[in-house]
Design a protein around this motif. Structure first.
Motif, mmCIF file in Angstrom:
data_model
loop_
_atom_site.group_PDB
_atom_site.id
_atom_site.type_symbol
_atom_site.label_atom_id
_atom_site.label_comp_id
_atom_site.label_asym_id
_atom_site.label_seq_id
_atom_site.Cartn_x
_atom_site.Cartn_y
_atom_site.Cartn_z
ATOM 1 N N GLU A 55 0.901 -1.151 0.000
ATOM 2 C CA GLU A 55 0.000 0.000 0.000
ATOM 3 C C GLU A 55 0.936 1.196 0.000
ATOM 4 O O GLU A 55 1.317 1.693 1.048
ATOM 5 C CB GLU A 55 -0.855 0.010 1.256
ATOM 6 C CG GLU A 55 -1.780 -1.163 1.360
ATOM 7 C CD GLU A 55 -2.504 -1.173 2.688
ATOM 8 O OE1 GLU A 55 -1.960 -0.682 3.688
ATOM 9 O OE2 GLU A 55 -3.629 -1.678 2.718
ATOM 10 N N HIS A 56 1.384 1.608 -1.151
ATOM 11 C CA HIS A 56 2.388 2.662 -1.179
ATOM 12 C C HIS A 56 2.182 3.637 -2.309
ATOM 13 O O HIS A 56 1.323 3.477 -3.145
ATOM 14 C CB HIS A 56 3.797 2.092 -1.184
ATOM 15 C CG HIS A 56 4.134 1.321 -2.423
ATOM 16 N ND1 HIS A 56 4.428 1.911 -3.621
ATOM 17 C CD2 HIS A 56 4.234 0.006 -2.632
ATOM 18 C CE1 HIS A 56 4.710 0.982 -4.505
ATOM 19 N NE2 HIS A 56 4.588 -0.176 -3.937
ATOM 20 N N ASP A 57 3.017 4.656 -2.325
ATOM 21 C CA ASP A 57 2.816 5.782 -3.207
ATOM 22 C C ASP A 57 4.188 6.352 -3.574
ATOM 23 O O ASP A 57 4.959 6.651 -2.687
ATOM 24 C CB ASP A 57 1.912 6.725 -2.400
ATOM 25 C CG ASP A 57 1.960 8.156 -2.801
ATOM 26 O OD1 ASP A 57 1.914 8.980 -1.894
ATOM 27 O OD2 ASP A 57 2.028 8.436 -3.983
ATOM 28 N N ARG A 58 4.511 6.393 -4.832
ATOM 29 C CA ARG A 58 5.742 6.970 -5.368
ATOM 30 C C ARG A 58 7.019 6.192 -5.041
ATOM 31 O O ARG A 58 8.106 6.697 -5.241
ATOM 32 C CB ARG A 58 5.903 8.428 -4.931
ATOM 33 C CG ARG A 58 4.840 9.325 -5.493
ATOM 34 C CD ARG A 58 5.091 10.783 -5.179
ATOM 35 N NE ARG A 58 5.282 11.094 -3.787
ATOM 36 C CZ ARG A 58 4.308 11.356 -2.918
ATOM 37 N NH1 ARG A 58 3.071 11.332 -3.301
ATOM 38 N NH2 ARG A 58 4.590 11.667 -1.678
ATOM 39 N N GLY A 59 6.945 4.996 -4.539
ATOM 40 C CA GLY A 59 8.131 4.202 -4.248
ATOM 41 C C GLY A 59 8.232 3.014 -5.174
ATOM 42 O O GLY A 59 7.421 2.830 -6.077
ATOM 43 N N ARG A 60 9.259 2.198 -4.935
ATOM 44 C CA ARG A 60 9.432 0.955 -5.696
ATOM 45 C C ARG A 60 9.663 -0.181 -4.715
ATOM 46 O O ARG A 60 10.437 -0.044 -3.773
ATOM 47 C CB ARG A 60 10.647 1.038 -6.619
ATOM 48 C CG ARG A 60 10.452 1.940 -7.800
ATOM 49 C CD ARG A 60 11.622 1.786 -8.743
ATOM 50 N NE ARG A 60 11.529 2.755 -9.805
ATOM 51 C CZ ARG A 60 12.290 2.721 -10.876
ATOM 52 N NH1 ARG A 60 13.192 1.780 -11.022
ATOM 53 N NH2 ARG A 60 12.153 3.630 -11.808
ATOM 54 N N ALA A 61 9.011 -1.290 -4.976
ATOM 55 C CA ALA A 61 9.208 -2.487 -4.171
ATOM 56 C C ALA A 61 9.584 -3.630 -5.098
ATOM 57 O O ALA A 61 8.999 -3.784 -6.173
ATOM 58 C CB ALA A 61 7.941 -2.837 -3.405
ATOM 59 N N VAL A 62 10.557 -4.408 -4.693
ATOM 60 C CA VAL A 62 10.937 -5.629 -5.394
ATOM 61 C C VAL A 62 10.634 -6.769 -4.439
ATOM 62 O O VAL A 62 11.164 -6.812 -3.329
ATOM 63 C CB VAL A 62 12.433 -5.631 -5.783
ATOM 64 C CG1 VAL A 62 12.820 -6.959 -6.413
ATOM 65 C CG2 VAL A 62 12.742 -4.473 -6.716
ATOM 66 N N ILE A 63 9.757 -7.669 -4.871
ATOM 67 C CA ILE A 63 9.360 -8.797 -4.042
ATOM 68 C C ILE A 63 9.926 -10.056 -4.694
ATOM 69 O O ILE A 63 9.533 -10.415 -5.803
ATOM 70 C CB ILE A 63 7.815 -8.919 -3.942
ATOM 71 C CG1 ILE A 63 7.145 -7.573 -3.689
ATOM 72 C CG2 ILE A 63 7.441 -9.971 -2.904
ATOM 73 C CD1 ILE A 63 7.471 -6.879 -2.414
ATOM 74 N N LEU A 64 10.840 -10.728 -4.002
ATOM 75 C CA LEU A 64 11.492 -11.926 -4.541
ATOM 76 C C LEU A 64 10.966 -13.169 -3.838
ATOM 77 O O LEU A 64 11.727 -14.023 -3.403
ATOM 78 C CB LEU A 64 13.012 -11.823 -4.356
ATOM 79 C CG LEU A 64 13.687 -10.621 -4.981
ATOM 80 C CD1 LEU A 64 15.179 -10.630 -4.690
ATOM 81 C CD2 LEU A 64 13.428 -10.574 -6.475
ATOM 82 N N GLY A 65 9.669 -13.252 -3.716
ATOM 83 C CA GLY A 65 9.068 -14.388 -3.041
ATOM 84 C C GLY A 65 7.562 -14.247 -3.041
ATOM 85 O O GLY A 65 6.998 -13.409 -3.742
ATOM 86 N N PRO A 66 6.907 -15.037 -2.219
ATOM 87 C CA PRO A 66 5.443 -15.058 -2.237
ATOM 88 C C PRO A 66 4.829 -13.760 -1.715
ATOM 89 O O PRO A 66 5.457 -13.006 -0.967
ATOM 90 C CB PRO A 66 5.097 -16.228 -1.324
ATOM 91 C CG PRO A 66 6.275 -16.369 -0.424
ATOM 92 C CD PRO A 66 7.466 -15.958 -1.229
ATOM 93 N N THR A 67 3.604 -13.528 -2.125
ATOM 94 C CA THR A 67 2.821 -12.415 -1.603
ATOM 95 C C THR A 67 1.539 -12.989 -1.007
ATOM 96 O O THR A 67 1.100 -14.066 -1.388
ATOM 97 C CB THR A 67 2.431 -11.395 -2.695
ATOM 98 O OG1 THR A 67 1.523 -12.010 -3.596
ATOM 99 C CG2 THR A 67 3.642 -10.884 -3.442
ATOM 100 N N GLY A 68 0.954 -12.234 -0.092
ATOM 101 C CA GLY A 68 -0.337 -12.619 0.446
ATOM 102 C C GLY A 68 -1.453 -12.075 -0.428
ATOM 103 O O GLY A 68 -1.222 -11.459 -1.474
ATOM 104 N N ARG A 69 -2.659 -12.264 0.033
ATOM 105 C CA ARG A 69 -3.843 -11.818 -0.707
ATOM 106 C C ARG A 69 -3.976 -10.302 -0.621
ATOM 107 O O ARG A 69 -3.371 -9.660 0.219
ATOM 108 C CB ARG A 69 -5.089 -12.504 -0.171
ATOM 109 C CG ARG A 69 -5.399 -12.121 1.255
ATOM 110 C CD ARG A 69 -6.583 -12.892 1.824
ATOM 111 N NE ARG A 69 -6.698 -12.631 3.236
ATOM 112 C CZ ARG A 69 -7.249 -11.544 3.769
ATOM 113 N NH1 ARG A 69 -7.750 -10.613 2.996
ATOM 114 N NH2 ARG A 69 -7.309 -11.387 5.067
ATOM 115 N N ASN A 70 -4.767 -9.737 -1.506
ATOM 116 C CA ASN A 70 -5.114 -8.318 -1.508
ATOM 117 C C ASN A 70 -3.894 -7.421 -1.741
ATOM 118 O O ASN A 70 -3.809 -6.313 -1.217
ATOM 119 C CB ASN A 70 -5.833 -7.944 -0.208
ATOM 120 C CG ASN A 70 -6.667 -6.700 -0.356
ATOM 121 O OD1 ASN A 70 -7.185 -6.396 -1.422
ATOM 122 N ND2 ASN A 70 -6.792 -5.965 0.734
#
Length: 188
Positions: A102-117
């Motif tokens: 839940e973010h704004d103007r940033g960058r996220a790199v996810i190298l694995g599982p994510t949850g719902r929603n």
């Protein structure tokens, strides 16, 4: 500065540009809150390295990088399962729980599982999700998020972010991705 052990609430809160905190251990909720240009790196302690599969364990609590100020780079390390809320920051993590990004103007790199929603309330920014199994689209809240393939510029940035994460944390996940050349991911 390198810290060892278990950090309480708000490790690295309001960390200014030019300061890097390396936490060898784990951190509680709100790590990196209000980050102001500094760098926060959380990774397992050397003593536990090899005793468990890092990407299957939680090392940072809920709500990582909540409300950072303009920053060039912020990092979270191995196995962090968290809820990044970014503003002008970058997080590289190896998994997120429910309601991630839940973010704004940033960058996220996810190298694995994510949850719902995933991405509920995401009003800006970009999340790069490494999704070799192809299950990520079913976990996205598509009210505000579009899934797009990576172009050459995105791929270059993504690979560089993974390389930096691997260099800073010794991440086996990042190392595997870089060795195999598997950069298939979904960006939102």
């Amino acid at each position: 500065m390198t810290l060892r052990g278990s950090a309480g609430q708000s490790l690295g809160a309001f960390l200014p540009k030019g300061v890097t905190l390396r936490m060898l251990g784990d951190a509680n909720d709100y790590a990196g809150k209000g980050l102001s240009g500094g760098r926060l790196i959380v990774r397992p302690a050397e003593a536990v390295h090899g005793e468990f599969v890092a990407e299957e364990n939680i090392i940072a609590g809920n709500v990582l990088l909540y409300g950072p100020r303009p920053a060039r780079r912020s990092s979270a390390g191995w196995g962090a399962v968290l809820r990044p809320q970014l503003r002008r920051a970058t997080a590289v993590v190896e998994g997120v729980g429910d309601h991630g990004c839940e973010h704004d103007r940033g960058r996220a790199v996810i190298l694995g599982p994510t949850g719902r929603n995933f991405g509920a309330g995401m009003s800006g920014g970009i999340a790069y999700v490494w999704d070799p199994s192809g299950t990520f689209p079913s976990l996205v809240n598509d009210e505000m998020v579009d899934l797009d393939p990576l172009d050459d510029l995105d791929t270059s940035w993504f690979v560089t972010a993974i390389f930096r994460h691997q260099t800073e944390t010794g991440s086996e996940v990042a190392g595997r991705i870089l060795r195999t050349g598997s950069t298939r991911c979904a960006s939102s």
